[in-house]
Write an enzyme that holds these catalytic residues in place. Structure first.
Site, PDB file in Angstrom:
ATOM      1  CD  GLU A 130      -1.137  -5.618 -10.849  1.00  0.00           C
ATOM      2  OE1 GLU A 130      -2.081  -5.281 -11.572  1.00  0.00           O
ATOM      3  OE2 GLU A 130      -0.367  -4.821 -10.311  1.00  0.00           O
ATOM      4  CB  CYS A 143       6.928  -7.864  -9.370  1.00  0.00           C
ATOM      5  SG  CYS A 143       5.958  -6.887  -8.235  1.00  0.00           S
ATOM      6  CB  CYS A 150      -3.669  -4.595  -0.307  1.00  0.00           C
ATOM      7  SG  CYS A 150      -2.462  -4.426   1.042  1.00  0.00           S
ATOM      8  CB  CYS A 154      -0.520   2.605   1.395  1.00  0.00           C
ATOM      9  SG  CYS A 154       0.196   1.480   2.614  1.00  0.00           S
ATOM     10  CB  CYS A 157      -0.679   1.721  -2.745  1.00  0.00           C
ATOM     11  SG  CYS A 157      -0.717   0.034  -3.377  1.00  0.00           S
ATOM     12  CB  CYS A 391       1.910   0.301  -7.619  1.00  0.00           C
ATOM     13  SG  CYS A 391       3.637   0.681  -7.578  1.00  0.00           S
TER      14      CYS A 391
HETATM   15  N1  SAH Z   1       2.396  -4.770   0.901  1.00  0.00           N
HETATM   16  C1  SAH Z   1       3.771  -4.750   0.506  1.00  0.00           C
HETATM   17  C2  SAH Z   1       3.955  -4.837  -1.012  1.00  0.00           C
HETATM   18  C3  SAH Z   1       3.382  -3.639  -1.682  1.00  0.00           C
HETATM   19  S1  SAH Z   1       3.930  -3.146  -3.284  1.00  0.00           S
HETATM   20  C4  SAH Z   1       4.432  -3.493   1.010  1.00  0.00           C
HETATM   21  O1  SAH Z   1       3.725  -2.555   1.348  1.00  0.00           O
HETATM   22  O2  SAH Z   1       5.651  -3.440   1.063  1.00  0.00           O
HETATM   23  C5  SAH Z   1       5.631  -2.874  -3.174  1.00  0.00           C
HETATM   24  C6  SAH Z   1       6.105  -1.454  -2.960  1.00  0.00           C
HETATM   25  O3  SAH Z   1       5.536  -0.518  -3.879  1.00  0.00           O
HETATM   26  C7  SAH Z   1       5.790  -0.941  -1.571  1.00  0.00           C
HETATM   27  O4  SAH Z   1       6.941  -0.326  -1.044  1.00  0.00           O
HETATM   28  C8  SAH Z   1       4.715   0.081  -1.854  1.00  0.00           C
HETATM   29  O5  SAH Z   1       4.631   1.038  -0.824  1.00  0.00           O
HETATM   30  C9  SAH Z   1       5.183   0.639  -3.174  1.00  0.00           C
HETATM   31  N2  SAH Z   1       4.153   1.388  -3.897  1.00  0.00           N
HETATM   32  C10 SAH Z   1       2.814   1.214  -3.884  1.00  0.00           C
HETATM   33  N3  SAH Z   1       2.199   2.116  -4.654  1.00  0.00           N
HETATM   34  C11 SAH Z   1       3.170   2.900  -5.187  1.00  0.00           C
HETATM   35  C12 SAH Z   1       3.159   4.013  -6.079  1.00  0.00           C
HETATM   36  N4  SAH Z   1       2.022   4.488  -6.576  1.00  0.00           N
HETATM   37  N5  SAH Z   1       4.347   4.552  -6.424  1.00  0.00           N
HETATM   38  C13 SAH Z   1       5.498   4.058  -5.928  1.00  0.00           C
HETATM   39  N6  SAH Z   1       5.575   3.013  -5.081  1.00  0.00           N
HETATM   40  C14 SAH Z   1       4.426   2.437  -4.715  1.00  0.00           C
END
Ligand code: SAH
Length: 399
Positions: A130, A143, A150, A154, A157, A391
């Protein structure tokens, strides 16, 4: 954020993706992407020199590579019929070989009075990724995704929970931006009150904050950054400063990026200033600790002069305590002043999540504590939440 009703435009029948990897166990990290059929090769996978070689290997004159690049990167041409400087036979062969369709739109959703558009794409093998296009008063940001799924797992996420399906190619990464540039040229992004402007909007910012950990797909991601920043017609001619590479903190990847000497903005997804909690929230922390990640980020600043962003999703009663804001402020200041700013973002809870966003007062207190340490801090906006904008949720709800 306005509550625009968000009808989902089904652009094509939704095909289910091929089975992906199974859900990872808590804390399990996946570095190596599963092997799947490679996406078709594309002009945007290649440097200008490689494009010339590819064209010549097909038996055509080398200068055709430049012509093709001009159509793709400069004119954003998607209709081969318009490439009239290429003789017909040459054109069909080159287009079939070097400009294949990489992304098929399966869902488009609009939010925020038309200022946010979210796309879910199907890749050649059925994997779904996406992108989100967002209009702001002085910029247009996209974005983008760099992997299908991935491997960084985490737990807050949506993408991390589904595991890693595969790496994307440079072409697939770039094509998201080119697609957006074409949509802007057609005037598809509203807002701003200047609809009678003469010049179409342009993509000014690209953030690697969609699906995937771009530094775990290093070669394709750096190739994509080169294509975005190379001057036209070799690339899209964007400013490196408008590009943000966001990472969980893969220290060797950050160091490699530092050595490239491209002044993109680095964003480090920290989410906790202490190893005990970060080990849980960002499992890669068990390999590279908070201090090691911050040191790498600081080296990036020293080498590029670019101020680093610290991402911090505020999760109620988990990482939002005042003492954690103080600890973060101290750790950042210990390395220097003026090298970093913090972007807290209220957690966007994923379906079934046991966690939720911090209370507004707690969020405000967290911000003020950081500012009291002299650390510039701004809450990141949450565009497109009503369209699963944040996300990995659109792909998750599509699949
Ligand atoms: N792999 C990269 C890009 C991930 S998405 C990274 O980890 O930085 C970009 C940002 O969104 C990251 O900081 C990630 O931790 C955050 N993110 C992911 N899920 C989220 C959620 N449910 N709420 C808020 N931020 C989120």
């Amino acid at each position: 954020m306005t509550e625009t009703p968000a009808p989902a435009t089904e652009v094509a029948p939704v095909a289910l993706p091929e089975p992906t990897t199974s859900r990872p166990a808590p804390g399990e990290l996946t570095f190596r992407a599963p092997r799947r059929g490679k996406p078709p090769r594309h002009l945007a996978d290649f440097s200008p020199a490689e494009r010339k070689e590819a064209v010549e290997a097909l038996g055509h004159k080398g200068f055709r590579a430049k012509q093709l690049s001009t159509h793709y990167f400069e004119r954003l041409q998607d209709d081969p019929e318009q490439m009239t400087d290429l003789p017909k036979a040459v054109r069909s062969e080159l287009v079939a070989d070097l400009l294949p369709t990489l992304l098929t739109p399966i869902v488009q959703r609009v939010a925020d009075d038309g200022q946010t558009m979210k796309y879910a794409w199907r890749l050649h093998d059925g994997a779904i990724v996406e992108s989100v296009l967002m209009r702001y008063p002085k910029r247009v940001t996209i974005c983008i995704s760099s992997q299908a799924g991935c491997g960084m797992n985490c737990p807050f996420c949506a993408t991390g929970q589904a595991g890693l399906t595969r790496n994307m190619s440079a072409g697939e990464i770039v094509e998201q931006v080119v697609w957006a540039a074409r949509a802007l040229r057609r005037g598809e992004l509203a807002g701003g009150g200047d609809e009678d402007r003469e010049e179409p909007l342009r993509v000014s910012n690209v953030v690697f904050m969609g699906m995937g950990e771009a530094l775990a797909n290093y070669k394709a991601s750096i190739g994509a950054i080169r294509r975005l920043t190379d001057p036209t017609p070799d690339g899209l001619g964007m400013s490196a400063r408008g590009i943000t590479m966001s990472t969980v903190g893969l220290v060797p990847g950050i160091d490699k990026l530092t050595a490239e000497g491209i002044p993109v903005t680095l964003a480090l997804s920290l989410h906790a200033p202490d190893d005990e909690l970060r080990n849980e929230l960002v499992p890669i922390n068990t390999r590279w600790s908070v201090d090691e990640a911050l040191d790498a980020a600081y080296r990036y600043f020293e080498a590029t002069g670019r101020r680093v962003s610290i991402e911090y999703a505020l999760i109620r009663d988990i990482n939002d305590q005042g003492w954690r804001a103080d600890l973060l402020g101290e750790k950042l200041n210990r390395r220097g002043r003026g090298w970093v700013h913090v972007n807290p973002i209220p957690l966007n809870p994923t379906p079934g999540s046991k966690w939720t966003a911090s209370r507004p007062g707690v969020e405000q207190n967290f911000v003020e504590r950081l500012r009291a340490h002299g650390v510039p801090t701004t809450i990141r906006d949450t565009r497109g939440q009503d369209i699963d904008g944040a996300c990995g949720q659109l792909a998750a709800s599509t699949a």
